[in-house]
Motif scaffolding. Structure first.
Motif, PDB file in Angstrom:
ATOM      1  N   LEU A  19      70.104 -29.244 -42.537  1.00 18.51           N
ATOM      2  CA  LEU A  19      68.836 -28.544 -42.297  1.00 18.51           C
ATOM      3  C   LEU A  19      67.906 -29.406 -41.451  1.00 18.51           C
ATOM      4  CD1 LEU A  19      67.011 -26.136 -42.734  1.00 18.51           C
ATOM      5  CD2 LEU A  19      66.301 -27.146 -44.917  1.00 18.51           C
ATOM      6  N   LYS A  20      67.846 -30.697 -41.743  1.00 16.74           N
ATOM      7  CA  LYS A  20      66.993 -31.600 -40.957  1.00 16.74           C
ATOM      8  C   LYS A  20      67.485 -31.668 -39.521  1.00 16.74           C
ATOM      9  CE  LYS A  20      65.049 -36.247 -40.647  1.00 16.74           C
ATOM     10  NZ  LYS A  20      64.805 -36.045 -39.246  1.00 16.74           N
ATOM     11  N   ALA A  21      68.792 -31.751 -39.325  1.00 10.80           N
ATOM     12  CA  ALA A  21      69.356 -31.794 -37.972  1.00 10.80           C
ATOM     13  C   ALA A  21      69.038 -30.508 -37.215  1.00 10.80           C
ATOM     14  CB  ALA A  21      70.863 -32.030 -38.029  1.00 10.80           C
ATOM     15  N   ALA A  22      69.165 -29.382 -37.880  1.00 10.41           N
ATOM     16  CA  ALA A  22      68.863 -28.104 -37.238  1.00 10.41           C
ATOM     17  C   ALA A  22      67.380 -28.010 -36.895  1.00 10.41           C
ATOM     18  CB  ALA A  22      69.274 -26.951 -38.154  1.00 10.41           C
ATOM     19  N   THR A  23      66.530 -28.479 -37.785  1.00 10.87           N
ATOM     20  CA  THR A  23      65.080 -28.468 -37.548  1.00 10.87           C
ATOM     21  C   THR A  23      64.726 -29.382 -36.378  1.00 10.87           C
ATOM     22  OG1 THR A  23      64.685 -28.034 -39.885  1.00 10.87           O
ATOM     23  CG2 THR A  23      62.838 -28.874 -38.615  1.00 10.87           C
ATOM     24  N   ASP A  24      65.323 -30.566 -36.339  1.00 10.73           N
ATOM     25  CA  ASP A  24      65.075 -31.494 -35.227  1.00 10.73           C
ATOM     26  C   ASP A  24      65.533 -30.889 -33.907  1.00 10.73           C
ATOM     27  OD1 ASP A  24      64.050 -33.296 -37.032  1.00 10.73           O
ATOM     28  OD2 ASP A  24      65.821 -34.597 -37.053  1.00 10.73           O
ATOM     29  N   ASN A  25      66.683 -30.237 -33.921  1.00  8.48           N
ATOM     30  CA  ASN A  25      67.227 -29.598 -32.724  1.00  8.48           C
ATOM     31  C   ASN A  25      66.286 -28.487 -32.255  1.00  8.48           C
ATOM     32  OD1 ASN A  25      69.046 -28.987 -30.658  1.00  8.48           O
ATOM     33  ND2 ASN A  25      70.151 -27.546 -31.937  1.00  8.48           N
ATOM     34  N   LEU A  26      65.813 -27.679 -33.194  1.00 14.51           N
ATOM     35  CA  LEU A  26      64.891 -26.605 -32.859  1.00 14.51           C
ATOM     36  C   LEU A  26      63.588 -27.157 -32.289  1.00 14.51           C
ATOM     37  CD1 LEU A  26      64.247 -23.610 -32.854  1.00 14.51           C
ATOM     38  CD2 LEU A  26      63.494 -23.835 -35.219  1.00 14.51           C
ATOM     39  N   ALA A  27      63.087 -28.231 -32.868  1.00 15.34           N
ATOM     40  CA  ALA A  27      61.859 -28.849 -32.377  1.00 15.34           C
ATOM     41  C   ALA A  27      62.050 -29.369 -30.950  1.00 15.34           C
ATOM     42  CB  ALA A  27      61.425 -29.990 -33.297  1.00 15.34           C
ATOM     43  N   ALA A  28      63.190 -29.956 -30.681  1.00 12.81           N
ATOM     44  CA  ALA A  28      63.474 -30.463 -29.332  1.00 12.81           C
ATOM     45  C   ALA A  28      63.559 -29.307 -28.338  1.00 12.81           C
ATOM     46  CB  ALA A  28      64.773 -31.261 -29.326  1.00 12.81           C
ATOM     47  N   LYS A  29      64.229 -28.241 -28.720  1.00 10.19           N
ATOM     48  CA  LYS A  29      64.341 -27.072 -27.830  1.00 10.19           C
ATOM     49  C   LYS A  29      62.969 -26.455 -27.583  1.00 10.19           C
ATOM     50  CE  LYS A  29      68.974 -26.454 -27.697  1.00 10.19           C
ATOM     51  NZ  LYS A  29      69.622 -27.025 -26.572  1.00 10.19           N
ATOM     52  N   SER A  30      62.157 -26.387 -28.621  1.00 14.47           N
ATOM     53  CA  SER A  30      60.809 -25.825 -28.502  1.00 14.47           C
ATOM     54  C   SER A  30      59.973 -26.671 -27.545  1.00 14.47           C
ATOM     55  CB  SER A  30      60.145 -25.768 -29.878  1.00 14.47           C
ATOM     56  OG  SER A  30      58.828 -25.294 -29.763  1.00 14.47           O
ATOM     57  N   HIS A  31      60.099 -27.988 -27.666  1.00 13.25           N
ATOM     58  CA  HIS A  31      59.361 -28.893 -26.781  1.00 13.25           C
ATOM     59  C   HIS A  31      59.817 -28.707 -25.333  1.00 13.25           C
ATOM     60  CE1 HIS A  31      57.163 -32.424 -25.491  1.00 13.25           C
ATOM     61  NE2 HIS A  31      58.243 -32.839 -24.885  1.00 13.25           N
ATOM     62  N   GLU A  32      61.131 -28.611 -25.124  1.00 13.77           N
ATOM     63  CA  GLU A  32      61.665 -28.400 -23.778  1.00 13.77           C
ATOM     64  C   GLU A  32      61.144 -27.100 -23.188  1.00 13.77           C
ATOM     65  OE1 GLU A  32      65.940 -28.525 -23.877  1.00 13.77           O
ATOM     66  OE2 GLU A  32      65.948 -30.480 -24.858  1.00 13.77           O
ATOM     67  N   ALA A  33      61.133 -26.061 -23.994  1.00 12.73           N
ATOM     68  CA  ALA A  33      60.644 -24.761 -23.524  1.00 12.73           C
ATOM     69  C   ALA A  33      59.163 -24.849 -23.183  1.00 12.73           C
ATOM     70  CB  ALA A  33      60.877 -23.685 -24.584  1.00 12.73           C
ATOM     71  N   GLY A  34      58.403 -25.544 -24.010  1.00 15.37           N
ATOM     72  CA  GLY A  34      56.971 -25.716 -23.748  1.00 15.37           C
ATOM     73  C   GLY A  34      56.732 -26.458 -22.452  1.00 15.37           C
ATOM     74  N   GLU A  35      57.496 -27.517 -22.219  1.00 11.80           N
ATOM     75  CA  GLU A  35      57.351 -28.288 -20.975  1.00 11.80           C
ATOM     76  C   GLU A  35      57.705 -27.421 -19.773  1.00 11.80           C
ATOM     77  OE1 GLU A  35      56.078 -31.418 -20.495  1.00 11.80           O
ATOM     78  OE2 GLU A  35      55.551 -31.204 -22.599  1.00 11.80           O
ATOM     79  N   SER A  36      58.760 -26.644 -19.905  1.00 11.16           N
ATOM     80  CA  SER A  36      59.182 -25.756 -18.823  1.00 11.16           C
ATOM     81  C   SER A  36      58.088 -24.733 -18.530  1.00 11.16           C
ATOM     82  CB  SER A  36      60.483 -25.054 -19.212  1.00 11.16           C
ATOM     83  OG  SER A  36      60.852 -24.124 -18.225  1.00 11.16           O
ATOM     84  N   MET A  37      57.493 -24.190 -19.581  1.00  8.36           N
ATOM     85  CA  MET A  37      56.433 -23.204 -19.401  1.00  8.36           C
ATOM     86  C   MET A  37      55.202 -23.830 -18.736  1.00  8.36           C
ATOM     87  SD  MET A  37      56.787 -21.025 -22.950  1.00  8.36           S
ATOM     88  CE  MET A  37      55.250 -20.174 -22.727  1.00  8.36           C
ATOM     89  N   LYS A  38      54.883 -25.069 -19.111  1.00  8.76           N
ATOM     90  CA  LYS A  38      53.741 -25.747 -18.489  1.00  8.76           C
ATOM     91  C   LYS A  38      53.987 -25.941 -17.002  1.00  8.76           C
ATOM     92  CE  LYS A  38      53.102 -29.432 -21.060  1.00  8.76           C
ATOM     93  NZ  LYS A  38      52.550 -30.631 -21.682  1.00  8.76           N
ATOM     94  N   GLU A  39      55.196 -26.348 -16.642  1.00  7.05           N
ATOM     95  CA  GLU A  39      55.526 -26.547 -15.230  1.00  7.05           C
ATOM     96  C   GLU A  39      55.458 -25.228 -14.463  1.00  7.05           C
ATOM     97  OE1 GLU A  39      55.882 -29.360 -13.454  1.00  7.05           O
ATOM     98  OE2 GLU A  39      55.251 -30.313 -15.310  1.00  7.05           O
ATOM     99  N   LYS A  40      55.964 -24.172 -15.068  1.00  7.08           N
ATOM    100  CA  LYS A  40      55.931 -22.859 -14.421  1.00  7.08           C
ATOM    101  C   LYS A  40      54.486 -22.399 -14.239  1.00  7.08           C
ATOM    102  CE  LYS A  40      58.148 -19.255 -12.873  1.00  7.08           C
ATOM    103  NZ  LYS A  40      58.906 -19.303 -11.653  1.00  7.08           N
ATOM    104  N   ALA A  41      53.643 -22.619 -15.240  1.00 10.37           N
ATOM    105  CA  ALA A  41      52.232 -22.242 -15.140  1.00 10.37           C
ATOM    106  C   ALA A  41      51.531 -23.027 -14.033  1.00 10.37           C
ATOM    107  CB  ALA A  41      51.528 -22.466 -16.474  1.00 10.37           C
ATOM    108  N   LYS A  42      51.838 -24.308 -13.914  1.00 10.88           N
ATOM    109  CA  LYS A  42      51.250 -25.121 -12.841  1.00 10.88           C
ATOM    110  C   LYS A  42      51.676 -24.586 -11.478  1.00 10.88           C
ATOM    111  CE  LYS A  42      51.058 -29.570 -15.255  1.00 10.88           C
ATOM    112  NZ  LYS A  42      51.619 -30.922 -15.281  1.00 10.88           N
ATOM    113  N   GLU A  43      52.957 -24.267 -11.366  1.00  9.18           N
ATOM    114  CA  GLU A  43      53.490 -23.744 -10.105  1.00  9.18           C
ATOM    115  C   GLU A  43      52.804 -22.424  -9.740  1.00  9.18           C
ATOM    116  OE1 GLU A  43      57.678 -21.796  -8.639  1.00  9.18           O
ATOM    117  OE2 GLU A  43      57.796 -23.516  -9.996  1.00  9.18           O
TER     118      GLU A  43
END
Length: 64
Positions: A19-43
């Protein structure tokens, strides 16, 4: 049916680790998606700004 206390503890610990591994993985994916969205918004903001400048220049030239 009886369970060995150590087997139960081991099973619970293993499930908690998974469960901890899955939660960590989800948090990492969420962070990646957030960063991608920030870059797209800047563009998009840069493009919108460029278009506004272009339209402003056209209006200024038309007003001359």
């Amino acid at each position: 049916m009886s369970f060995d206390k150590n087997d139960v503890k081991h099973g619970i610990d293993k499930a908690a680790d998974q469960l901890k591994a899955a939660t960590d993985n989800l948090a990492a994916k969420s962070h990646e998606a957030g960063e991608s969205m920030k870059e797209k918004a800047k563009e998009l903001a840069r493009k919108a700004g460029d278009e506004m400048i272009e339209q402003g220049t056209k209006l200024k030239n038309a007003a001359r």
